[in-house]
Scaffold this motif. Structure first.
Motif, PDB file in Angstrom:
ATOM      1  N   VAL A  59       6.651 -52.005 -22.697  1.00  0.00           N
ATOM      2  CA  VAL A  59       7.254 -51.091 -21.713  1.00  0.00           C
ATOM      3  C   VAL A  59       6.916 -51.555 -20.300  1.00  0.00           C
ATOM      4  O   VAL A  59       7.764 -51.525 -19.398  1.00  0.00           O
ATOM      5  N   GLY A  60       5.685 -52.002 -20.105  1.00  0.00           N
ATOM      6  CA  GLY A  60       5.299 -52.511 -18.793  1.00  0.00           C
ATOM      7  C   GLY A  60       6.169 -53.672 -18.352  1.00  0.00           C
ATOM      8  O   GLY A  60       6.521 -53.791 -17.167  1.00  0.00           O
ATOM      9  N   GLU A  61       6.575 -54.502 -19.303  1.00  0.00           N
ATOM     10  CA  GLU A  61       7.443 -55.633 -18.975  1.00  0.00           C
ATOM     11  C   GLU A  61       8.880 -55.186 -18.732  1.00  0.00           C
ATOM     12  O   GLU A  61       9.589 -55.794 -17.924  1.00  0.00           O
ATOM     13  N   ILE A  62       9.316 -54.146 -19.423  1.00  0.00           N
ATOM     14  CA  ILE A  62      10.624 -53.544 -19.120  1.00  0.00           C
ATOM     15  C   ILE A  62      10.625 -53.069 -17.665  1.00  0.00           C
ATOM     16  O   ILE A  62      11.572 -53.326 -16.896  1.00  0.00           O
ATOM     17  N   CYS A  63       9.560 -52.393 -17.279  1.00  0.00           N
ATOM     18  CA  CYS A  63       9.435 -51.879 -15.912  1.00  0.00           C
ATOM     19  C   CYS A  63       9.383 -53.026 -14.907  1.00  0.00           C
ATOM     20  O   CYS A  63       9.983 -52.936 -13.832  1.00  0.00           O
ATOM     21  N   ALA A  64       8.666 -54.087 -15.252  1.00  0.00           N
ATOM     22  CA  ALA A  64       8.551 -55.225 -14.341  1.00  0.00           C
ATOM     23  C   ALA A  64       9.909 -55.862 -14.089  1.00  0.00           C
ATOM     24  O   ALA A  64      10.240 -56.232 -12.950  1.00  0.00           O
ATOM     25  N   GLN A  65      10.716 -55.997 -15.145  1.00  0.00           N
ATOM     26  CA  GLN A  65      12.048 -56.572 -14.964  1.00  0.00           C
ATOM     27  C   GLN A  65      12.892 -55.717 -14.026  1.00  0.00           C
ATOM     28  O   GLN A  65      13.605 -56.236 -13.159  1.00  0.00           O
ATOM     29  N   ALA A  66      12.810 -54.408 -14.190  1.00  0.00           N
ATOM     30  CA  ALA A  66      13.587 -53.503 -13.337  1.00  0.00           C
ATOM     31  C   ALA A  66      13.099 -53.565 -11.891  1.00  0.00           C
ATOM     32  O   ALA A  66      13.904 -53.620 -10.949  1.00  0.00           O
ATOM     33  N   LEU A  67      11.783 -53.554 -11.702  1.00  0.00           N
ATOM     34  CA  LEU A  67      11.223 -53.601 -10.354  1.00  0.00           C
ATOM     35  C   LEU A  67      11.599 -54.892  -9.645  1.00  0.00           C
ATOM     36  O   LEU A  67      12.072 -54.872  -8.494  1.00  0.00           O
ATOM     37  N   LEU A 112      15.038 -45.069 -20.034  1.00  0.00           N
ATOM     38  CA  LEU A 112      14.419 -44.207 -19.024  1.00  0.00           C
ATOM     39  C   LEU A 112      13.422 -44.990 -18.184  1.00  0.00           C
ATOM     40  O   LEU A 112      13.429 -44.901 -16.949  1.00  0.00           O
ATOM     41  N   TRP A 113      12.561 -45.767 -18.846  1.00  0.00           N
ATOM     42  CA  TRP A 113      11.569 -46.556 -18.104  1.00  0.00           C
ATOM     43  C   TRP A 113      12.257 -47.527 -17.151  1.00  0.00           C
ATOM     44  O   TRP A 113      11.822 -47.696 -16.011  1.00  0.00           O
ATOM     45  N   TYR A 114      13.313 -48.166 -17.617  1.00  0.00           N
ATOM     46  CA  TYR A 114      14.021 -49.142 -16.775  1.00  0.00           C
ATOM     47  C   TYR A 114      14.645 -48.446 -15.562  1.00  0.00           C
ATOM     48  O   TYR A 114      14.497 -48.916 -14.422  1.00  0.00           O
ATOM     49  N   GLY A 115      15.329 -47.336 -15.803  1.00  0.00           N
ATOM     50  CA  GLY A 115      16.001 -46.632 -14.717  1.00  0.00           C
ATOM     51  C   GLY A 115      15.032 -46.132 -13.660  1.00  0.00           C
ATOM     52  O   GLY A 115      15.281 -46.265 -12.454  1.00  0.00           O
ATOM     53  N   LYS A 165      -0.219 -43.610 -15.876  1.00  0.00           N
ATOM     54  CA  LYS A 165      -0.936 -42.917 -16.945  1.00  0.00           C
ATOM     55  C   LYS A 165       0.017 -42.166 -17.859  1.00  0.00           C
ATOM     56  O   LYS A 165      -0.123 -42.171 -19.082  1.00  0.00           O
ATOM     57  N   VAL A 166       1.037 -41.535 -17.266  1.00  0.00           N
ATOM     58  CA  VAL A 166       2.042 -40.824 -18.060  1.00  0.00           C
ATOM     59  C   VAL A 166       2.795 -41.807 -18.953  1.00  0.00           C
ATOM     60  O   VAL A 166       2.979 -41.581 -20.155  1.00  0.00           O
ATOM     61  N   MET A 167       3.230 -42.919 -18.355  1.00  0.00           N
ATOM     62  CA  MET A 167       4.003 -43.900 -19.100  1.00  0.00           C
ATOM     63  C   MET A 167       3.209 -44.479 -20.262  1.00  0.00           C
ATOM     64  O   MET A 167       3.702 -44.554 -21.391  1.00  0.00           O
ATOM     65  N   THR A 168       1.960 -44.878 -19.997  1.00  0.00           N
ATOM     66  CA  THR A 168       1.164 -45.494 -21.056  1.00  0.00           C
ATOM     67  C   THR A 168       0.820 -44.510 -22.171  1.00  0.00           C
ATOM     68  O   THR A 168       0.772 -44.891 -23.342  1.00  0.00           O
ATOM     69  N   SER A 169       0.599 -43.262 -21.813  1.00  0.00           N
ATOM     70  CA  SER A 169       0.258 -42.230 -22.825  1.00  0.00           C
ATOM     71  C   SER A 169       1.437 -41.980 -23.746  1.00  0.00           C
ATOM     72  O   SER A 169       1.273 -41.854 -24.970  1.00  0.00           O
ATOM     73  N   VAL A 170       2.640 -41.913 -23.173  1.00  0.00           N
ATOM     74  CA  VAL A 170       3.834 -41.628 -23.977  1.00  0.00           C
ATOM     75  C   VAL A 170       4.250 -42.845 -24.796  1.00  0.00           C
ATOM     76  O   VAL A 170       4.562 -42.747 -25.985  1.00  0.00           O
TER      77      VAL A 170
END
Length: 205
Positions: A52-60, A108-111, A196-201
């Protein structure tokens, strides 16, 4: 219009899990592990968070690079995104080996991350780079904690996480060298809370 189509295509590929590594996975040189079912589930949860962190990194990086003002800043985002795609492919491969799946909330994470990247870019290149520096500091700390939490027997996941950690340190240093501005304390605290929210979910879903 062409740029919009390319961005949309890239988003669809990332969300659907299509990633191509330019470097072989560090785990390729490690033999099969002997994990218990509980260890396998735990490793899968942690690697899903990393994916998920890498999904977020691509979007950022996609959004920040698109709205950068300086060519040098844009090129740095492109370079970092290329290495982050390696991470995306490695974590996806490891999840499959562990018999697990990516987060069902990847769209959702990407958006959310794309929107954050746009906001950071609109603040100017120095602040956008400062956002990268702070993000990479938090990600590096997060990956270091995973090295403590991963089962000792899961050497394949551990070598992947360690290489990711080293790359994140390099990305932060590169952003700093381009003139990153310091992020205000409230912004850093908000970023930690969201992380913290993202990693917990993502550990579960």
């Amino acid at each position: 219009m062409d740029k919009l189509i390319v961005s949309f295509d890239r988003a669809l590929r990332v969300i659907s899990g299509v990633a191509f590594a330019s470097r072989p996975s560090p785990a390729a040189r490690i033999g099969q592990d002997a994990l218990t079912q509980a260890e396998r589930r735990h490793s899968a949860g942690l690697m899903r968070v990393n994916h998920v962190g890498e999904i977020c990194a691509q979007a950022l990086y996609e959004s920040q690079g698109r709205f950068s003002r300086e060519e040098s800043t844009r090129k740095q985002f492109e370079h970092a995104a290329r290495e982050e795609e390696d991470h995306l492919a490695w974590t996806a491969e490891r999840l499959e080996e562990l018999g697990s799946h990516p987060s069902m909330l990847n769209p959702l994470w990407y958006g959310m991350s794309y929107a954050l990247g746009v906001i950071a870019a609109q603040m100017g290149d120095s602040h956008s780079l400062g956002f990268v520096v702070e993000t990479e500091k938090q990600v590096e700390s997060h990956l270091a904690s995973h090295l403590q939490r991963l089962p000792l027997a899961d050497q394949k996941s551990r070598v992947v996480v360690e290489q990711m950690r080293q790359d994140e340190i390099d990305h932060g240093a590169a952003a700093q060298s381009l003139g990153a501005a310091d992020m205000p304390l409230p912004m850093r605290q908000a970023m930690r809370a969201m992380s913290k929210v993202m990693t917990s979910v993502a550990y579960y879903i």
